[in-house]
Write a protein that holds these residues in place. Structure first.
Motif, PDB file in Angstrom:
ATOM      1  N   THR A  95       0.947  -1.206  -0.019  1.00 19.02           N
ATOM      2  CA  THR A  95      -0.020   0.022  -0.077  1.00 19.02           C
ATOM      3  C   THR A  95       0.920   1.314   0.066  1.00 19.02           C
ATOM      4  N   PRO A  96       0.279   2.253  -0.446  1.00 12.68           N
ATOM      5  CA  PRO A  96       1.176   3.483  -0.532  1.00 12.68           C
ATOM      6  C   PRO A  96       1.457   4.147   0.803  1.00 12.68           C
ATOM      7  N   SER A  97       0.733   3.968   1.794  1.00 14.89           N
ATOM      8  CA  SER A  97       1.271   4.328   3.049  1.00 14.89           C
ATOM      9  C   SER A  97       2.368   3.570   3.600  1.00 14.89           C
ATOM     10  N   ASN A  98       2.605   2.184   3.282  1.00 16.65           N
ATOM     11  CA  ASN A  98       3.584   1.274   3.484  1.00 16.65           C
ATOM     12  C   ASN A  98       4.935   1.728   2.939  1.00 16.65           C
ATOM     13  N   VAL A  99       4.759   2.267   1.695  1.00 19.36           N
ATOM     14  CA  VAL A  99       6.089   2.909   0.960  1.00 19.36           C
ATOM     15  C   VAL A  99       6.422   4.013   1.810  1.00 19.36           C
ATOM     16  N   THR A 100       5.426   5.168   2.118  1.00 20.23           N
ATOM     17  CA  THR A 100       5.783   6.298   2.969  1.00 20.23           C
ATOM     18  C   THR A 100       6.382   6.056   4.125  1.00 20.23           C
ATOM     19  N   ALA A 101       5.920   5.105   4.843  1.00 18.82           N
ATOM     20  CA  ALA A 101       6.413   4.671   5.933  1.00 18.82           C
ATOM     21  C   ALA A 101       7.789   4.279   6.083  1.00 18.82           C
ATOM     22  N   LEU A 102       8.330   3.438   4.827  1.00 19.34           N
ATOM     23  CA  LEU A 102       9.471   2.846   4.835  1.00 19.34           C
ATOM     24  C   LEU A 102      10.464   3.965   4.541  1.00 19.34           C
ATOM     25  N   LEU A 103      10.299   4.873   3.249  1.00 18.94           N
ATOM     26  CA  LEU A 103      11.064   5.711   2.703  1.00 18.94           C
ATOM     27  C   LEU A 103      11.239   6.591   4.193  1.00 18.94           C
ATOM     28  N   THR A 104      10.274   7.502   4.566  1.00 14.99           N
ATOM     29  CA  THR A 104      10.426   8.583   5.611  1.00 14.99           C
ATOM     30  C   THR A 104      11.271   8.074   6.675  1.00 14.99           C
ATOM     31  N   ASN A 105      11.177   7.035   7.155  1.00 16.74           N
ATOM     32  CA  ASN A 105      11.678   6.535   8.424  1.00 16.74           C
ATOM     33  C   ASN A 105      13.167   5.926   8.312  1.00 16.74           C
TER      34      ASN A 105
END
Length: 253
Positions: A126-136
């Protein structure tokens, strides 16, 4: 031979060991929160990875491994709710810094940025999982480094179908011969190869026995200076870690 213009990255298992250390425990946390006695250990989760997509994986589990479970009338909403809860727990694990990037990933992405190489994310998560991985892992603005985030349900047919790759390249106005993909699984390479994109594989514990005979290079990881990768198939052209120069050599081969 076409010039290499873009790097297309899968996420789960490729950028980080998110399947084992992120998604699996997050699923278990969601099951517990919902009052379910389900537990996906590492071995079972390896079998569930035959199916891409979290909601699809829950359904597959009930069809093949937990057939006695009495499905509620609003089954699709039940699955959707479980998956949403799992995503929240996954983001929590990410925020706690529990899932680092695999060796060489940050270095290669930073080199690509420095040399103005276009990049995209091509994944079924999901897009939110991508965001979580990249930003963190890469920083608050890192999602903007990727021209396209092709993720989740943006196309109906998930990997191993080529649709997500086709969609990403269409958004970027690129041809397959102008791209190279980074994958870690059999479903992933089936998707990229069906989209006619050359592919570099970095295996992980779940995918080490997958069929990568159609890959252009198979490694145990991307490696670092002083921490050489192991070449499992293909020609590393004398390199001992994956940098942009080697990626271009694989693309041109």
């Amino acid at each position: 031979m076409a010039e290499l213009k873009a790097l297309l990255f899968d996420v789960d298992g490729t950028l980080a060991d998110t399947e084992r250390d992120g998604h699996r425990p997050a699923f278990n946390m969601a099951f517990e929160a919902a009052g379910l006695d389900w537990n996906w250990d590492e071995a079972l989760y390896g079998e569930l990875l035959a199916v891409t997509g979290g909601k699809e994986r829950i359904k597959y589990y009930l069809e093949k491994f937990n057939t006695d479970f009495e499905k509620p009338e609003n089954f699709d909403e039940f699955v959707k709710g479980l998956h949403a809860s799992k995503t929240e727990f996954y983001n929590q694990l990410m925020a706690e810094g529990r899932i680092p990037l695999r060796p060489g990933v940050e270095r290669l992405i930073n080199e690509a940025r420095d040399k103005n190489m276009r990049m995209a994310v091509v994944t079924t998560t999901t897009p939110s999982n991508v965001t979580a991985l990249l930003t963190n892992t890469l920083g608050a603005d890192s999602e903007s480094w990727f021209e396209v985030i092709a993720a989740g349900d943006i196309v109906p047919a998930k990997k191993p179908a080529p649709d997500i790759y086709d969609w990403a390249m269409e958004q970027m106005d690129l041809k397959p011969e102008e791209c190279i993909a980074f994958e870690d699984s059999e479903n992933g390479i089936k998707s990229s190869v069906a989209a006619k994109v050359k592919t570099i594989i970095t295996i992980n514990g779940y995918t080490q026995n997958d069929d990568f005979s159609t890959a252009d290079l198979v490694l145990d990881n991307m490696g670092e200076p002083g921490q050489s990768f192991k070449v499992l198939m293909g020609d590393s052209h004398g390199h001992d870690y994956l940098d942009l120069e080697l990626v271009k050599k694989i693309h041109q081969a």
